[in-house]
Scaffold this active site. Structure first.
Site, PDB file in Angstrom:
ATOM      1  N   HIS A 162       0.942  -1.360   0.016  1.00  0.00           N
ATOM      2  CA  HIS A 162      -0.029   0.027  -0.084  1.00  0.00           C
ATOM      3  C   HIS A 162       0.841   1.309   0.090  1.00  0.00           C
ATOM      4  O   HIS A 162       1.838   1.569   0.956  1.00  0.00           O
ATOM      5  CB  HIS A 162      -1.052  -0.159   1.173  1.00  0.00           C
ATOM      6  N   CYS A 163       0.778   1.885  -1.015  1.00  0.00           N
ATOM      7  CA  CYS A 163       1.596   3.119  -1.071  1.00  0.00           C
ATOM      8  C   CYS A 163       0.743   4.318  -0.585  1.00  0.00           C
ATOM      9  O   CYS A 163      -0.138   5.011  -1.530  1.00  0.00           O
ATOM     10  CB  CYS A 163       2.116   3.304  -2.694  1.00  0.00           C
ATOM     11  N   PRO A 164       1.426   5.128   0.115  1.00  0.00           N
ATOM     12  CA  PRO A 164       0.865   6.463   0.684  1.00  0.00           C
ATOM     13  C   PRO A 164       0.924   7.377  -0.426  1.00  0.00           C
ATOM     14  O   PRO A 164      -0.049   8.481  -0.226  1.00  0.00           O
ATOM     15  CB  PRO A 164       1.641   6.553   2.076  1.00  0.00           C
TER      16      PRO A 164
END
Length: 328
Positions: A162-164
């Site tokens: 999960h990439c912010p």
């Protein structure tokens, strides 16, 4: 009754806003860099039209491809498990009736997953059964290479991480877009740094008139060069790592925790060879690879295994050896 719903709505908006801060930050940096490059460099400092027009043309082409890839990465919904992987309510109730009885739960999951296309498990050694991967939050049997994302609150197919910075899961659905986002981001940073370095050097050269000139444009161009250079280093390392993962048909999660098959853990379990691995992400049409459009192969649920490929090759080789050579 309205107060709790209003409070929940406010909390949801606040959480969503906080999650969007990295994306807003990138867009703000991009907006400022556009102002600094287009106005302060190309329209103010580059006096030659023969030079400023190509600068602006190439910059806008890269910018369009970057934004196209970036927004596709952000707004592409992560794919979840198909409905047939979800336990029916009566089966889930039976599963939770006695949580201490692990062997009974394992039997229930085995019976349910008997006809599901699953090749990866949890415990796979001589002391344990090969347990079915199960998510009690989503109430599903996990498809191969899928993982539960606590931020997206769902099990995501072929989850990488999960990439912010995109406020989304990088997964089967948008992995190609994510790699293109990194590639065009790196290309834009290198291009901006390469076209501004000449003027940065002139600002510090005592033999030129630019050093003694006043103006805020010098600050914008100097900062633009250093920011583009710093982002180039980080984007290059990240892009190189993900190109390596694509060539090995491996996700970030699988690189740290290899998938477990019946034979045991194997980090190369899905490795089909570099060319096949690349085609699985980018598709068969090479001319469409540079564009953030859907060309991926497969359905995100079933993946060919390296062991199957090796067995097919061995069968083919043995059949070739068994043939009687034709003699004249």
């Amino acid at each position: 009754m309205e107060a709790p719903s209003s409070k929940t709505f406010c909390c949801s908006v606040c959480v969503h806003t906080v999650k969007s801060i990295p994306v807003i930050f990138i867009l703000c940096i991009l907006a400022w860099s556009y102002y600094a490059y287009v106005y302060h460099l190309c329209l103010s400092r580059v006096t030659s039209v023969e030079l400023s027009v190509p600068y602006l043309l190439v910059y806008h082409i890269i910018l369009v491809l970057f934004l196209w890839s970036y927004f596709k990465t952000i707004f592409t919904e992560p794919s979840g498990a198909p409905p047939n992987f979800r336990l029916p309510e009566e089966v889930f109730e039976e599963f939770n009736r006695n949580p201490i009885d692990l062997s009974r739960q394992s039997t229930i999951l085995r019976d349910f997953a008997e006809n599901l296309p699953i090749m990866t498990f949890t415990n796979t050694n001589e002391h344990y059964f090969s347990d079915i991967r199960f998510c009690d939050k989503c109430k599903i049997v996990k498809p191969d290479r899928s993982h539960h994302c606590s931020v997206c609150r769902k099990c995501v197919l072929k989850m990488d991480h999960h990439c912010p910075w995109v406020n989304n899961c990088v997964s089967y659905s948008n992995y190609k877009y994510f790699i293109l986002f990194l590639a065009y981001g790196l290309l834009m940073c290198i291009y901006v740094a390469a076209t501004t370095i000449e003027y940065v050097i002139k600002f510090w050269d005592i033999t030129t008139d630019m050093r003694i000139q006043d103006g805020s444009y010098k600050i914008h161009i100097i900062f633009l060069f250093f920011i583009a250079s710093m982002f180039s280093l980080s984007l290059f390392s990240l892009l190189a790592y993900h190109i390596y993962l694509v060539s090995k048909n491996r996700t970030t999660l699988e690189s740290f925790r290899p998938p477990k098959f019946l034979e045991g853990s194997d980090k190369n379990g899905f490795n089909l060879g570099c060319c096949r691995n690349i085609r699985e992400v980018f598709g068969k049409e090479v001319l469409l690879w540079p564009f953030p459009i859907d060309t991926r192969l497969g359905d995100g649920v079933i993946y060919p295994l390296a062991s199957d490929l090796k067995s097919n090759d061995s069968v083919r080789q043995s059949s070739n050896k068994s043939r009687t050579p034709f003699t004249v």
